[in-house]
Scaffold this motif. Structure first.
Motif, mmCIF file in Angstrom:
data_model
loop_
_atom_site.group_PDB
_atom_site.id
_atom_site.type_symbol
_atom_site.label_atom_id
_atom_site.label_comp_id
_atom_site.label_asym_id
_atom_site.label_seq_id
_atom_site.Cartn_x
_atom_site.Cartn_y
_atom_site.Cartn_z
ATOM 1 N N ALA A 1 28.836 32.947 2.757
ATOM 2 C CA ALA A 1 27.918 32.186 3.616
ATOM 3 C C ALA A 1 28.610 30.939 4.152
ATOM 4 N N MET A 2 29.422 30.292 3.321
ATOM 5 C CA MET A 2 30.172 29.117 3.760
ATOM 6 C C MET A 2 31.214 29.514 4.810
ATOM 7 N N PHE A 3 31.818 30.695 4.655
ATOM 8 C CA PHE A 3 32.775 31.195 5.634
ATOM 9 C C PHE A 3 32.116 31.319 7.005
ATOM 10 N N VAL A 4 30.950 31.926 7.048
ATOM 11 C CA VAL A 4 30.238 32.105 8.319
ATOM 12 C C VAL A 4 29.853 30.757 8.910
ATOM 13 N N ALA A 5 29.368 29.845 8.076
ATOM 14 C CA ALA A 5 28.954 28.530 8.564
ATOM 15 C C ALA A 5 30.144 27.743 9.104
ATOM 16 N N GLU A 6 31.265 27.743 8.388
ATOM 17 C CA GLU A 6 32.444 26.994 8.839
ATOM 18 C C GLU A 6 33.092 27.642 10.065
ATOM 19 N N LEU A 7 33.003 28.946 10.161
ATOM 20 C CA LEU A 7 33.577 29.638 11.303
ATOM 21 C C LEU A 7 32.824 29.291 12.582
ATOM 22 N N ASN A 8 31.526 29.114 12.472
ATOM 23 C CA ASN A 8 30.705 28.788 13.636
ATOM 24 C C ASN A 8 30.637 27.293 13.909
ATOM 25 N N SER A 9 31.241 26.490 13.057
ATOM 26 C CA SER A 9 31.241 25.040 13.213
ATOM 27 C C SER A 9 32.491 24.591 13.957
ATOM 28 N N ASP A 10 32.394 23.471 14.638
ATOM 29 C CA ASP A 10 33.542 22.908 15.337
ATOM 30 C C ASP A 10 34.344 21.950 14.464
ATOM 31 N N GLU A 11 33.862 21.679 13.276
ATOM 32 C CA GLU A 11 34.546 20.742 12.389
ATOM 33 C C GLU A 11 35.724 21.426 11.695
ATOM 34 N N THR A 12 36.572 20.620 11.087
ATOM 35 C CA THR A 12 37.756 21.130 10.395
ATOM 36 C C THR A 12 37.348 22.006 9.218
ATOM 37 N N ALA A 13 37.977 23.151 9.094
ATOM 38 C CA ALA A 13 37.667 24.115 8.037
ATOM 39 C C ALA A 13 38.225 23.650 6.699
ATOM 40 N N THR A 14 37.493 23.928 5.644
ATOM 41 C CA THR A 14 37.955 23.611 4.296
ATOM 42 C C THR A 14 38.361 24.867 3.531
ATOM 43 N N LEU A 15 37.775 25.998 3.879
ATOM 44 C CA LEU A 15 38.127 27.256 3.221
ATOM 45 C C LEU A 15 39.417 27.830 3.805
ATOM 46 N N ASP A 16 40.277 28.327 2.935
ATOM 47 C CA ASP A 16 41.521 28.948 3.393
ATOM 48 C C ASP A 16 41.244 30.188 4.225
ATOM 49 N N ALA A 17 40.191 30.929 3.880
ATOM 50 C CA ALA A 17 39.854 32.140 4.622
ATOM 51 C C ALA A 17 39.483 31.812 6.065
ATOM 52 N N VAL A 18 38.794 30.712 6.275
ATOM 53 C CA VAL A 18 38.408 30.299 7.632
ATOM 54 C C VAL A 18 39.646 29.891 8.424
ATOM 55 N N LYS A 19 40.535 29.147 7.789
ATOM 56 C CA LYS A 19 41.768 28.733 8.463
ATOM 57 C C LYS A 19 42.592 29.951 8.862
ATOM 58 N N LEU A 20 42.699 30.910 7.964
ATOM 59 C CA LEU A 20 43.467 32.117 8.245
ATOM 60 C C LEU A 20 42.812 32.937 9.349
ATOM 61 N N TRP A 21 41.489 33.082 9.308
ATOM 62 C CA TRP A 21 40.818 33.876 10.321
ATOM 63 C C TRP A 21 40.889 33.198 11.693
ATOM 64 N N LYS A 22 40.791 31.872 11.740
ATOM 65 C CA LYS A 22 40.942 31.160 13.017
ATOM 66 C C LYS A 22 42.363 31.312 13.550
ATOM 67 N N LYS A 23 43.345 31.330 12.668
ATOM 68 C CA LYS A 23 44.733 31.552 13.078
ATOM 69 C C LYS A 23 44.884 32.960 13.643
ATOM 70 N N PHE A 24 44.228 33.940 13.022
ATOM 71 C CA PHE A 24 44.256 35.305 13.527
ATOM 72 C C PHE A 24 43.611 35.378 14.909
#
Length: 103
Positions: free
Chosen positions: A59-82
């Motif tokens: 749930a945090m992954f989905v919330a951070e992915l849809n947010s414009d703020e800096t990601a804290t989860l490594d999975a979000v950072k990796l998926w944004k890089k992808f």
């Protein structure tokens, strides 16, 4: 990457964008490509709404992915890089002129 996100049901290769593999693409380190292969199917499903989050980290992954703020989860950072890697233009610009100059 220590995560509570579930592994994908199938390996995620993204062979349509990276025909020689994620690790040979030049965008990802070996560890990042292994994580994408392992968790990419789930991350893809969560990103596109095909899967619903089953735990707090998803749930945090989905919330951070849809947010414009800096990601804290490594999975979000990796998926944004992808996502950046697949949307990046592969245009090639030559330094040679397109027409011959008339002398």
């Amino acid at each position: 990457m220590e995560t509570a996100i579930r592994q994908g049901k199938i390996p995620f290769y993204a062979s349509d964008t990276f025909p020689y593999g994620l690790s040979r693409s030049g965008y990802f380190s070996i560890g990042e490509s292994e994580e994408l292969i392992k968790y990419g199917d789930t991350l893809y499903g969560l990103h596109n709404g095909l899967l619903s989050p089953e735990n707090a980290e998803e749930a945090m992954f989905v919330a951070e992915l849809n947010s414009d703020e800096t990601a804290t989860l490594d999975a979000v950072k990796l998926w944004k890089k992808f996502l950046l890697a697949i949307t990046k233009s592969n245009s090639f610009y030559s330094l040679s002129p397109s027409k011959k100059a008339a002398f």
